[in-house]
Design a protein around this motif. Structure first.
Motif, PDB file in Angstrom:
ATOM      1  N   ARG A   1       5.193  10.110   0.336  1.00  0.00           N
ATOM      2  CA  ARG A   1       4.225   9.054  -0.205  1.00  0.00           C
ATOM      3  C   ARG A   1       4.834   7.972   0.485  1.00  0.00           C
ATOM      4  O   ARG A   1       5.578   7.333   0.058  1.00  0.00           O
ATOM      5  CB  ARG A   1       3.986   9.142  -1.654  1.00  0.00           C
TER       6      ARG A   1
ATOM      7  N   ALA B   1      -1.083   9.031   9.545  1.00  0.00           N
ATOM      8  CA  ALA B   1      -1.774   8.814   8.217  1.00  0.00           C
ATOM      9  C   ALA B   1      -2.461   7.719   8.305  1.00  0.00           C
ATOM     10  O   ALA B   1      -3.498   7.713   7.687  1.00  0.00           O
ATOM     11  CB  ALA B   1      -0.383   8.823   7.288  1.00  0.00           C
ATOM     12  N   ILE B   2      -1.866   6.549   8.861  1.00  0.00           N
ATOM     13  CA  ILE B   2      -2.857   5.259   9.132  1.00  0.00           C
ATOM     14  C   ILE B   2      -3.493   4.954  10.162  1.00  0.00           C
ATOM     15  O   ILE B   2      -4.231   4.036  10.138  1.00  0.00           O
ATOM     16  CB  ILE B   2      -1.696   3.962   8.822  1.00  0.00           C
TER      17      ILE B   2
ATOM     18  N   ARG C   1       0.836  -1.138   0.051  1.00  0.00           N
ATOM     19  CA  ARG C   1      -0.049   0.043  -0.081  1.00  0.00           C
ATOM     20  C   ARG C   1       0.781   1.450   0.134  1.00  0.00           C
ATOM     21  O   ARG C   1       2.219   1.339   0.268  1.00  0.00           O
ATOM     22  CB  ARG C   1      -0.882   0.025   1.390  1.00  0.00           C
ATOM     23  N   TYR C   2       0.288   2.403  -0.434  1.00  0.00           N
ATOM     24  CA  TYR C   2       0.852   3.669   0.028  1.00  0.00           C
ATOM     25  C   TYR C   2      -0.330   4.610   0.607  1.00  0.00           C
ATOM     26  O   TYR C   2      -1.396   4.443   0.509  1.00  0.00           O
ATOM     27  CB  TYR C   2       1.317   4.505  -1.469  1.00  0.00           C
ATOM     28  N   VAL C   3       0.391   5.515   1.213  1.00  0.00           N
ATOM     29  CA  VAL C   3      -0.298   6.379   2.058  1.00  0.00           C
ATOM     30  C   VAL C   3       0.315   7.915   1.861  1.00  0.00           C
ATOM     31  O   VAL C   3       1.629   8.048   2.207  1.00  0.00           O
ATOM     32  CB  VAL C   3      -0.465   6.250   3.471  1.00  0.00           C
ATOM     33  N   GLU C   4      -0.522   8.921   1.261  1.00  0.00           N
ATOM     34  CA  GLU C   4      -0.084  10.230   1.125  1.00  0.00           C
ATOM     35  C   GLU C   4      -0.070  11.180   2.043  1.00  0.00           C
ATOM     36  O   GLU C   4      -0.988  11.005   2.920  1.00  0.00           O
ATOM     37  CB  GLU C   4      -0.828  10.558  -0.055  1.00  0.00           C
ATOM     38  N   THR C   5       1.260  11.998   2.224  1.00  0.00           N
ATOM     39  CA  THR C   5       1.168  12.824   3.361  1.00  0.00           C
ATOM     40  C   THR C   5       1.904  14.010   2.754  1.00  0.00           C
ATOM     41  O   THR C   5       2.464  13.839   1.573  1.00  0.00           O
ATOM     42  CB  THR C   5       1.854  12.358   4.674  1.00  0.00           C
TER      43      THR C   5
END
Length: 313
Positions: free
Chosen positions: A58, A131-132, A50-54
């Protein structure tokens, strides 16, 4: 420390040769493009990637299991693949996140002014957790990843449930023997730029006591992310900016129960640091595993993983 001494001599020899041949060495370092690894990761096709954008980055990470959160942070020059044998076992009772921090794996940094020091890496951990949606977690860190986790636990004790440190620098004490290479201007740039697949393989092999475990498959997974220019630049910056006087000064602030695991045959950092590190924290224990190298969880998974599992459960 035999491997570290050999690495230092080779790197210095290469650097001196290039400086002699090309006096404007800094321009040489920037003009030469290191060979990049372009093999796609087979590992990522077998796990949930997965990726999470901040605003900071990223972040790339993998996730598995369910239960209380555990965040795995790999060492310098490595990425989440390093936890391929640890994560499935922990995922039997926990939600396990293996995150790539700036300079690692497939994470993409957005901030050009990122400092690549202990405060910055701790901020990256906090940013990822926010972020998560994870407020409090167990942290498991190897080598530099352990140092970043340790500093985070010192600065944010309310967010760390348990802490596991694997062959992790944290004392203001003996450093890895190749440290002067990367800290030396020009020489450090050349050593970083000249680390092709073969040299990288030698470096990884030096962190294992069981050399046969350093296979082509392992290097196929580890080298391509390291070969990315942004990751190389971050790798060099970390060598120069990580100041373990900060972690040393804050050891008494680590309130979380802590397990310090160390390979008895670590050629990068002496295993005597395990007891010294644990002895400076209020609620820590040290375990040294004979016959294991610096990358202890990959070198000796059968000895390391049950220790981590028992400590967390």
């Amino acid at each position: 420390m035999r491997f570290g001494i050999r690495f230092r001599r080779v790197a210095l020899g290469l650097a001196c040769t290039l400086i002699a041949l090309f006096p404007p060495a800094t321009s040489v370092a920037h003009a030469w493009e290191p060979p990049s690894g372009d093999l796609p990761s087979r590992y990522l096709t077998r796990v949930e990637s997965r990726y999470v954008e901040t605003d900071l980055a990223r972040f790339h990470y993998t996730v598995s299991g369910s239960g209380s959160p555990v965040v795995l942070i790999a060492g310098g020059g490595l990425w989440g693949y390093s936890w391929r044998e640890v994560a499935p076992t922990l995922a039997q009772q926990h939600t396990v996140y293996a995150v790539d921090l700036p300079s690692q794996g497939y994470t993409e940094l957005h901030r050009a002014d990122f400092a690549y020091d202990l405060p910055a890496m701790a901020t990256a951990i906090a940013t990822f957790l926010d972020a998560i949606g994870v407020g409090r977690t167990t942290l498991v860190g190897h080598s530099w990843g352990g140092a970043w986790s340790l500093y985070f636990a010192e600065e944010h004790p309310e967010r760390v449930v348990r802490l596991v440190l694997l062959d992790s620098p944290g004392l203001d004490a003996e450093k890895a023997p190749i440290t002067p290479v990367f800290k030396t201007p020009v020489v450090g740039e050349l050593a970083t730029e000249l680390t092709d697949r073969s040299f990288y393989t030698d470096s990884i092999r030096g962190t294992f006591a069981h050399k046969e475990l350093v296979t082509d498959e392992l290097i196929d997974e580890l080298y391509p992310p390291f070969s990315r220019p942004a990751n190389r630049n971050g790798f060099l910056a970390l060598w120069r900016n990580l100041d373990y006087r900060l972690t040393d000064a804050g050891l008494s602030r680590v309130s979380a129960p802590t397990l310090v695991l160390w390979g008895g045959d670590d050629q990068w950092l002496p295993s005597s640091q395990a007891a010294q590190l644990a002895g400076r924290m209020p609620n820590a224990e040290a375990v040294v595993l004979p016959g294991c190298g610096h990358t202890v969880h990959e070198d000796c998974p059968a000895a390391t993983i049950p220790r981590i599992t028992a400590f967390l459960n």
